[in-house]
Scaffold this active site. Structure first.
Site, PDB file in Angstrom:
ATOM      1  N   GLU A   1       3.699   8.806  -3.715  1.00 28.19           N
ATOM      2  CA  GLU A   1       4.611   8.413  -2.713  1.00 28.19           C
ATOM      3  C   GLU A   1       5.819   7.469  -3.269  1.00 28.19           C
ATOM      4  O   GLU A   1       6.444   6.815  -2.780  1.00 28.19           O
ATOM      5  CB  GLU A   1       3.909   7.313  -1.772  1.00 28.19           C
ATOM      6  CG  GLU A   1       2.987   8.187  -0.705  1.00 28.19           C
ATOM      7  CD  GLU A   1       2.541   7.456   0.197  1.00 28.19           C
ATOM      8  OE1 GLU A   1       2.922   6.048   0.391  1.00 28.19           O
ATOM      9  OE2 GLU A   1       1.607   7.805   1.156  1.00 28.19           O
TER      10      GLU A   1
ATOM     11  N   GLU B   1       1.083  -1.191  -0.087  1.00 29.77           N
ATOM     12  CA  GLU B   1       0.014  -0.145  -0.041  1.00 29.77           C
ATOM     13  C   GLU B   1       0.586   1.309  -0.181  1.00 29.77           C
ATOM     14  O   GLU B   1       1.257   1.868   1.137  1.00 29.77           O
ATOM     15  CB  GLU B   1      -0.655  -0.120   1.283  1.00 29.77           C
ATOM     16  CG  GLU B   1      -2.292   0.940   1.026  1.00 29.77           C
ATOM     17  CD  GLU B   1      -1.903   2.489   1.397  1.00 29.77           C
ATOM     18  OE1 GLU B   1      -1.491   2.970   0.201  1.00 29.77           O
ATOM     19  OE2 GLU B   1      -2.292   2.579   2.632  1.00 29.77           O
TER      20      GLU B   1
END
Length: 683
Positions: free
Chosen positions: A158, A149
């Site tokens: 990210e 994740e």
């Protein structure tokens, strides 16, 4: 004598100076702050996310066993170890978890042990890109199932692209299964004056014959490409009109066949569903958690969600808004093009008309005018608020004459320009931020006010000028707003600045605003309390150690009251609004004393109390006031209508409690004029 103690420095707002100060903390402060800010709890409260990862992992492990192969799972960014424990529970033959954030890796190791999975999960405290596979390496063999994740509001922000690609090159078998397997990104073009006011600076009308005009370089600027993350569900349906249906703009295949592209552009030709102006582009994404696409996790807003009645609240994955290079007007049924681009970490979008012939990929927007860098989205929204400026204009018109010398004390404000337009002989202001100073100077030149408005780098330099020129100040005005401010009372720097000017002022100097009042109300937040609430048992696993780790770090570094944009977080008032402390700006703050008060918030409605909100309300004069909290009278049991342009202060209770009518919450508040500090305690 030697001293082995090490120290770190923490930045904090100083309302006295209006600057950021550095406070000495012990050597563990940064460590504890990183833990307290890690925000894993918000994700762990996302039940849909947890359950769908669990289902998809179980299906992947069963599929690998169906193929006659052992299920070797790699969990990248394990956090608390939750997904790794799910993998073991679902029958994985081996599980390797990596976590680069050392405090969380230590926490995960304890959580794994306490849940009986010690020895069943190999925990590697490294980034996945630093893992070595082979004899003597971190992993003896490649994994054939990846679960991770590494997503944010922009999906790829990210570093997800490089994480997946590296894993496929060096850490995974060719026939691996990836959880989640695919992602899709959606866009929707909207007509919305509210949305536009977060991006395009508008002229402000001063009176029938004068206005604050926008410099050409600001009007023509493309702005910045940075994400504007937002809880789109909190926009009312009357605040925007969809120009298009939600349209898929990008597919992301995480299975490695082929590897993800780091730079890509896409063009979608669609029909306009409604006529209007293309002010903004809403964006969100969804995930296929399993290979077959049977398990869908959607981050869509309510009007586009496949199961709106079941959709969860999320703060870790929000939606986003982007802004086109120029505003295009379209008619219903007309063809328009939606352009989308991304690099390894970010996104940008544009809209064009079919007949324009614009097929080339739009360049990444870069701000050339400085305004979109100097001003935040919420500050641009505030600068576009004609209603608020009208109140200041009415107050200023009562006191300004052709001989008035005015001081404006606010960062990045139109007030010095407005005061000059209203006929002030001279206006002095301070802009310590270099970019903001250049923007204000550009505005002054555009509006032919360069000879009337003088901008200083600091309050000290302005006071020296006032003294050297033997000026008598007739008007002191401020919004108040300062870049250094985080909490509402940090803007009391206006009071400190005004107090230094009082000795150079006329005896009947007018101070606008003349006073401020801190107000508060106890609330039942629908969801916001989850960002601080303990997790406890999550999908059958005990995360008490995680809760204690976060709570201990938070106790050491977090303030009791934190800033939040409350318009994005629904709540219900459990008490009446209460005045906390009043501040009289006509008095010299340096001649006042410490003020202490105890407020008793009596609950007039049964419910769950999980927070208290604080804000400032400014009294400009006897007739005009500006609230930076609730914009409408608030009755117990109703939802507050919060100011969208500022953040309010919030105390989130670590242990929410059910209240009965007649019970009370006591709040002790102390204001220290010598340093501008406001301290709270709650009972």
């Amino acid at each position: 004598m030697s001293n082995d103690m090490s120290y770190v420095f923490r930045s904090t707002c100083n309302p006295v100076t209006g600057q950021q100060d550095w406070v000495v903390e012990d050597e563990n402060f940064d460590y504890n702050q990183e833990i307290a800010r890690s925000a894993y709890a918000d994700m762990l409260h996302d039940t849909e996310r947890n359950k769908k990862y669990d289902i998809a992992l179980r299906k992947a492990i069963e599929e690998m066993h169906r193929r006659g192969k052992p299920a070797n799972v790699l969990d990248i960014g394990t956090g608390t170890g939750l997904l790794s424990m799910m993998a073991v529970r679902s029958g994985a033959d081996s599980v390797t978890a990596c976590e680069a954030f050392t405090p969380m890796a230590d926490c995960a190791r304890k959580v794994i042990e306490e849940n009986g999975f010690g020895g069943k999960i190999l925990l590697i405290p490294k980034r996945s890109t630093d893992i070595e596979v082979g004899i003597g390496g971190d992993m003896t063999q490649r994994a054939n199932i990846l679960v991770t994740e590494v997503f944010d509001t922009e999906l790829i922000g990210e570093g997800g692209i490089s994480t997946f690609n590296h894993a496929h090159k060096y850490l995974l078998d060719d026939d691996c299964i990836v959880v989640p397997s695919r992602g899709r990104m959606y866009m929707q073009v909207v007509d919305s004056q509210l949305v536009e006011r977060w991006h395009n600076l508008k002229r402000i009308k001063v009176n029938d014959s004068a206005s604050i005009e926008i410099p050409a370089e600001v009007r023509q600027c493309l702005g910045v490409a940075s994400v504007h993350d937002i809880q789109l569900d909190q926009l009312r349906t009357d605040q925007f009109t969809p120009i298009t249906k939600p349209e898929k703009i990008f597919d992301f295949d995480f299975t490695g066949k082929p590897l993800l592209q780091e730079d890509r552009c896409s063009v979608k030709t669609v029909l306009a569903e409604n006529s209007g102006l293309c002010h903004g582009i809403f964006m969100w994404w969804d995930l296929d958690m399993d290979q077959c696409g049977d398990v869908l996790l959607s981050c869509a807003p309510r009007w586009a969600h496949p199961e709106p009645e079941k959709m969860p609240w999320r703060d870790h994955w929000m939606q986003a808004c982007y802004y086109p290079r120029k505003i295009v007007g379209v008619d219903k049924g007309e063809q328009i093009r939606i352009h989308g681009c991304h690099d390894e970490y970010s996104l940008w979008f544009d809209v064009s008309k079919q007949e324009s012939g614009e097929n080339s990929a739009p360049e990444r927007p870069v701000c050339r005018c400085r305004a979109h860098i100097a001003f935040s989205r919420s500050r641009i929204q505030s600068l576009n608020n004609q209603t608020t400026y009208d109140k200041y204009i009415k107050a200023l018109e009562k006191v300004i004459t052709s001989e008035s010398v005015c001081v404006s004390l606010s960062d990045g404000s139109y007030l010095p320009l407005i005061a000059a337009k209203l006929g002030c002989k001279k206006v002095l202001t301070v802009e310590s931020n270099l970019l903001s100073k250049k923007v204000l100077q550009s505005y002054a030149n555009t509006n032919n006010l360069g000879n009337f408005v003088t901008i200083f780098d600091s309050l000290e330099l302005m006071n020296e000028h006032i003294e050297n020129q033997n000026l008598k100040i007739d008007v002191i005005v401020g919004e108040p707003f300062f870049y250094s401010s985080l909490l509402p009372w940090h803007n009391l720097h206006f009071w400190y600045g005004a107090s230094t000017i009082l000795e150079h002022s006329s005896p009947d100097v007018h101070i606008i605003p003349k006073s401020a009042t801190m107000k508060c109300v106890a609330l039942d937040f629908d969801d916001l309390g989850k960002i601080r609430a303990p997790v406890g048992i999550c999908e059958g696993f005990n995360l008490d150690t995680f809760d204690k780790t976060i709570a201990k770090a938070s106790d050491l570094v977090d303030a009791l009251v934190e800033p939040q944009p409350l318009w994005e977080y629904p709540s219900i008032a459990l008490t009446a609004v209460s005045d906390v402390i009043s501040f009289d700006f006509k008095k010299n703050v340096y001649h006042t004393f410490t003020e202490k008060c105890t407020k008793k918030l009596e609950f007039e409605r049964k419910g769950r109390c999980n927070g208290v909100a604080f804000w400032m309300e400014y009294e400009l004069d006897d007739d005009e006031h500006v609230s930076r909290g609730t914009l409408k009278p608030l009755n117990v049991g109703n939802k507050p209508t919060w100011d969208i342009e500022t953040q309010q202060g919030v105390h989130l209770l670590k242990q929410p409690f059910n209240v009965q009518v007649g019970a009370a919450l006591n709040i002790d508040v102390e204001f220290k004029p010598d340093n501008g500090d406001v301290k709270f305690s709650f009972k």
